[in-house]
Each structure stands twice: as C-alpha cells, then as structure tokens.
Scaffold this active site. Sequence first.
Site: not given
Ligand code: F6R
Ligand code: MG
Ligand code: MG
Length: 376
Positions: A18, A60, A111, A139, A240, A243, A245
């Site tokens: 992503d 992605d 890598n 997701k 975090y 995800k 993915d």
């Molecule tokens: C899940 C994902 C989204 C973000 C959400 C909050 O993998 O990428 O659900 O977690 O949109 O994003 P931020 O914190 O960047 O505003």
């Molecule tokens: Mg994203």
């Molecule tokens: Mg994604």
Amino acid sequence: MTEVSICMKTTISVIKADIGGFPGHQDVHPELIKVAKEMLATAKKSGQLTDFFVGKCGDDLQLIMTHSKGVDCKEIHKLAWDTFVAGTEVAKRLKLYGAGQDLLSDAFSGNVKGMGPGVAELEFEERTSEPVIVFMMDKTDPGAFNLPVYRMFADPFCTPGLVIDPSMQGGFHFEVYDTVEGRKITFKTPEEMYSMLAFVGSRSRYVIKRVYPGPGNKVSEKEAVACVSTEKLSQIAGQYVGKDDPVAIVRCQSGLPAVGEVLEPFSFPHLVAGWMRGSHQGPMMPCAMEQATPTRLDGPPRVVALGFQLANGTLVGPADIFKDVSYDYTRQKANEIAEYMRRHGPFEPHRLPEEDLEYTNLPKLQEKFKGRFTKI
Ligand code: F6R
Ligand code: MG
Ligand code: MG
C-alpha cells in the site's frame, strides 16, 4: 561424461504494498497502476522479467511477476522496491492517503521481506498445463488465509479430490509459522490434521506459509504448491501502520485441488481480523478486482482471485474469477454478516480482543487511565 539436464524452472513472485490510497484507504489510483506497468514493462523488455500483471485489491498495489531467477532473488525484489518507490513519488504528488505507507525502510537491503511489502513466491517446473490462482486480500491479516487454505488441501467436504483422486490420497504437508516466536513447524495431513487445527485455529499467531504435496502425488513432494505472504506490518514497525493485506499463490489441477476446489472455501464468508482500523472481526467478501473497494466502515474485508495459465512463464490471463454470479450469494451473505457484526459497535466480538490491539492506539488510552484505577 555425465549428462546434465537443464530444466528451466518458472518463478512466480507476487509482491504487494500500500503506497497510497484513494480516497483514504479505499482504492489504488490509476496513476500508480500506470507507473508500475511502465517500470515492469521496461524490466520485461530487458529480459529481467518473463511476464507481469499489475493488479490491485483495495488500496494495495499488486505486482504479479514471472521470471527464471528463483525465489528471494535480490534483483526481482529490488525491481519491486524501486517500483513502489517510484509509485510513492506519484502518490506524494497527488497527496494520496498514506503515500509510501508500507515502505517501512529508507533503503533497500537485498530483500523486501521485513521492509513492509508482502511477498508470496513459488518456483517450479511447469507441467504440461499449469493453472495458477493469485489471491489478493485487503483489510485483513495473513491468518485470514488459514481457513481457506486448510480447507482446499485438507478438508474432504470441500475438496472431493482428497477422496476420489489417487494422487491426493497421501494428503498434503503444511508449513506453519509462529509469528510471535519466529519459528516454524510442518504438519502432515490427514494424520496430523487435528493437531494442526489446534494451532492454525489461532489465526492471529499461527499462519500457514506453504503447502507441499504428500507422498504419492504426481507433483514432487519438494515443490511447494501454495504460498501465503506472512509479513506482519505491526511487528516490523512496532506499531499499527495499516493491515498486512496478504496475498497467496495456489497451483491447481492434475493431482492438486482443482480450480473449483481451490475456490470453494471462499463461498463461505468467514470472519477475519481487520476491517476498520485493523481492529474488528468481519466477513471476508469475495469480489471482482473492480469491486474490491472497501467502503462500508473501510470494509468489509475483500478477496480477489486472478486465474492464470502459465505458458513457459507467460501469464495467460487473468480471469477475474469472483466476478462470477455464483459468488453473488456469498456477497449477499457477507453483507448480512457485516450488518449483524456492525450492530455490536465497539463491543467484542466485533471489536478484536485486547491482546490483538496491542499495536493500535488502545494501549496509549489504557496508559492514560492507569492512575485512576483503585483496588477492589
Ligand atoms: C484498515 C485501514 C483503515 C484505517 C482507518 C483510519 O486496515 O487501513 O481502516 O485504519 O481509515 O486511518 P487513519 O488513522 O490513517 O485515519
Ligand atoms: Mg491504506
Ligand atoms: Mg490495504
């Protein structure tokens, strides 16, 4: 003089990242697809790649590449890395959301594993006919593949070939990663099926990495026939950052599960971890590539299946498999389950249990209120 037979093997490398979403975390902007196609077309022209297809799933960007250089090849990984870096430049110019999100390192070190992008690769001698399916999820995390991959290769209620095809009577061997301890184990099915399920049922920790044919299969026991990307972004970044993915490559037919058997587990929209903020359980919805735009609460999680026939490394296809009407029912079911889960709001089991939220902002909140707790 001994005769040396040189057999050209084909490698299929699926490397994804992503590098910026549009809008938010929903889709890949056409400009990113364009730049990736240009970079890989140049690599094909120079002979570095045999063939390629640039796909997408949610936010992605997916590089599906064939070559003859084997898995973990520095040159191919660098090509993918450079493509993501070039795409990130475009993403930054367009101010796409989370530009360069999955490039967790400043410089390429040989890598792409451990640097953010997800990787699944298989190297094998092409059979007379070689049908391959590339699965791409958005997701969710790598554990989302545990249930479907288990069912394809070990569940006779899913795969009639395990009962009917003599080539499959020896079952399959599963390489499983423990993503917490950084160790791996191989389980033989059917004999160790129950023991394996004891582990892979805990899908946030144990993930199926590869599958090998068991004894007596037409395909060599040494050749992996399925591979899943198991990179966990939170463990690489320590927090975090979106995800994982995951993606997976599965070879099919002639002693391996048929295309229809490989697809069958996805007719059940099983619950996976991910969805909004990577913090929720939600149904896995199979859909066409153009439909893989997670909108409702950034979801529900999606899976796309691209089918190819390999012809000496050339990717004949893709067929966008889940476009088919026979998955309409599953999508309908997934929407019903999504609605049911959503009604729980911030309560478990919709929201993930505390231990699965350790990389999110939840621990910061817990820290803030620590001093307010008194003994009961
Ligand atoms: C899940 C994902 C989204 C973000 C959400 C909050 O993998 O990428 O659900 O977690 O949109 O994003 P931020 O914190 O960047 O505003
Ligand atoms: Mg994203
Ligand atoms: Mg994604």
